[in-house]
Scaffold this motif. Sequence first.
Motif, short mmCIF file in Angstrom:
data_model
loop_
_atom_site.label_atom_id
_atom_site.label_comp_id
_atom_site.label_asym_id
_atom_site.label_seq_id
_atom_site.Cartn_x
_atom_site.Cartn_y
_atom_site.Cartn_z
N VAL A 98 29.16 -31.20 25.05
CA VAL A 98 30.13 -32.05 24.34
C VAL A 98 30.13 -33.48 24.88
O VAL A 98 30.47 -34.42 24.15
CB VAL A 98 31.53 -31.40 24.37
N ASN A 99 29.74 -33.68 26.12
CA ASN A 99 29.71 -35.03 26.70
C ASN A 99 28.43 -35.80 26.35
O ASN A 99 28.32 -36.97 26.68
CB ASN A 99 29.87 -34.97 28.22
N THR A 100 27.48 -35.13 25.70
CA THR A 100 26.25 -35.78 25.26
C THR A 100 26.27 -35.76 23.73
O THR A 100 25.81 -34.80 23.11
CB THR A 100 25.01 -35.03 25.79
N PRO A 101 26.81 -36.79 23.11
CA PRO A 101 27.05 -36.75 21.66
C PRO A 101 25.83 -36.45 20.80
O PRO A 101 25.92 -35.70 19.83
CB PRO A 101 27.60 -38.15 21.34
N TYR A 111 23.73 -29.28 17.89
CA TYR A 111 24.26 -27.92 17.99
C TYR A 111 25.39 -27.68 16.99
O TYR A 111 25.50 -26.59 16.43
CB TYR A 111 24.73 -27.62 19.41
N LEU A 112 26.19 -28.69 16.77
CA LEU A 112 27.26 -28.56 15.78
C LEU A 112 26.68 -28.40 14.38
O LEU A 112 27.15 -27.59 13.58
CB LEU A 112 28.19 -29.78 15.84
N ASN A 113 25.62 -29.14 14.08
CA ASN A 113 24.93 -29.03 12.81
C ASN A 113 24.36 -27.62 12.64
O ASN A 113 24.48 -27.01 11.57
CB ASN A 113 23.83 -30.09 12.72
N ASP A 114 23.72 -27.08 13.69
CA ASP A 114 23.19 -25.72 13.65
C ASP A 114 24.30 -24.70 13.43
O ASP A 114 24.12 -23.71 12.70
CB ASP A 114 22.44 -25.38 14.94
N PHE A 115 25.43 -24.93 14.07
CA PHE A 115 26.57 -24.02 13.92
C PHE A 115 26.99 -23.94 12.46
O PHE A 115 27.11 -22.85 11.90
CB PHE A 115 27.75 -24.49 14.78
N PHE A 116 27.21 -25.08 11.82
CA PHE A 116 27.66 -25.08 10.43
C PHE A 116 26.61 -24.52 9.49
O PHE A 116 26.93 -23.79 8.55
CB PHE A 116 28.10 -26.48 9.99
N LEU A 117 25.36 -24.81 9.73
CA LEU A 117 24.29 -24.26 8.91
C LEU A 117 24.30 -22.72 8.96
O LEU A 117 24.28 -22.06 7.93
CB LEU A 117 22.93 -24.78 9.39
N SER A 160 25.17 -21.47 18.98
CA SER A 160 25.21 -22.92 18.77
C SER A 160 26.55 -23.51 19.18
O SER A 160 26.59 -24.61 19.75
CB SER A 160 24.95 -23.25 17.30
N ILE A 161 27.63 -22.81 18.92
CA ILE A 161 28.94 -23.35 19.30
C ILE A 161 29.11 -23.33 20.82
O ILE A 161 29.73 -24.23 21.40
CB ILE A 161 30.10 -22.66 18.57
N ILE A 162 28.53 -22.35 21.47
CA ILE A 162 28.57 -22.31 22.94
C ILE A 162 27.78 -23.49 23.51
O ILE A 162 28.25 -24.20 24.41
CB ILE A 162 28.03 -20.97 23.47
N LEU A 163 26.58 -23.72 22.96
CA LEU A 163 25.77 -24.86 23.41
C LEU A 163 26.43 -26.19 23.08
O LEU A 163 26.32 -27.16 23.84
CB LEU A 163 24.37 -24.78 22.82
N PHE A 164 27.11 -26.25 21.95
CA PHE A 164 27.86 -27.46 21.60
C PHE A 164 28.91 -27.75 22.66
O PHE A 164 29.05 -28.89 23.12
CB PHE A 164 28.51 -27.30 20.23
N MET A 165 29.66 -26.74 23.05
CA MET A 165 30.71 -26.93 24.05
C MET A 165 30.13 -27.33 25.41
O MET A 165 30.75 -28.09 26.15
CB MET A 165 31.56 -25.66 24.19
N GLN A 166 28.96 -26.82 25.74
CA GLN A 166 28.33 -27.18 27.00
C GLN A 166 27.80 -28.61 26.99
O GLN A 166 27.62 -29.21 28.05
CB GLN A 166 27.20 -26.20 27.33
#
Length: 170
Positions: free
Chosen positions: A112-115, A121-127, A104-110
């Motif tokens: 990042v320009n699409t809020p 993905y950030l929500n999935d990461f923290f979960l 999820s953090i990898i997908l978040f970084m990919q």
Amino acid sequence: MIEETIIRAVCAAFAALGFGAVSNPSRRSLPCIMVLAAVGYALRYQLIETVGWDIATATLAASLLMGFGSLWLGGKVKCPMTTLYIPALLPFVPGMYAYKAVFSIILFMQNVNTPGVAFLYLNDFFLNVIVTVTVILCMTVGASLPMFIFSRRAKSLTRHHINPKKVIRG
């Protein structure tokens, strides 16, 4: 349901055997490691599937059982409880949640320009991080608690413990 539980317990037992063999314990402790892993994993699986407990609470209950079991079995095979419960607990590590957190953090970084997408993905990461950390914390607390409750008994299982009743005073 029982067949699934048995299959999972056997798989956990052999996984724990592999983890235990890496640390080179005595041969008499390996069957105890397998029993602890099988019983603990079966209990956790049953608590999740039949009773409806969440993974963290079920892990805490199963690791408590494994902690008390390692205290009892450690006395039988004369080895420290940590030698028994640490390899037996390793099949409990929530690897899929940890994997999903990293992914999820990898997908978040990919993205990042699409809020909007990045937020998902950030929500999935923290979960997934919260589940992983909570389960590992429950494993640690549950397995270690019997050692603190019965500290004198747990210390008597260690190799370098000196029994004060057997000390020769000169």
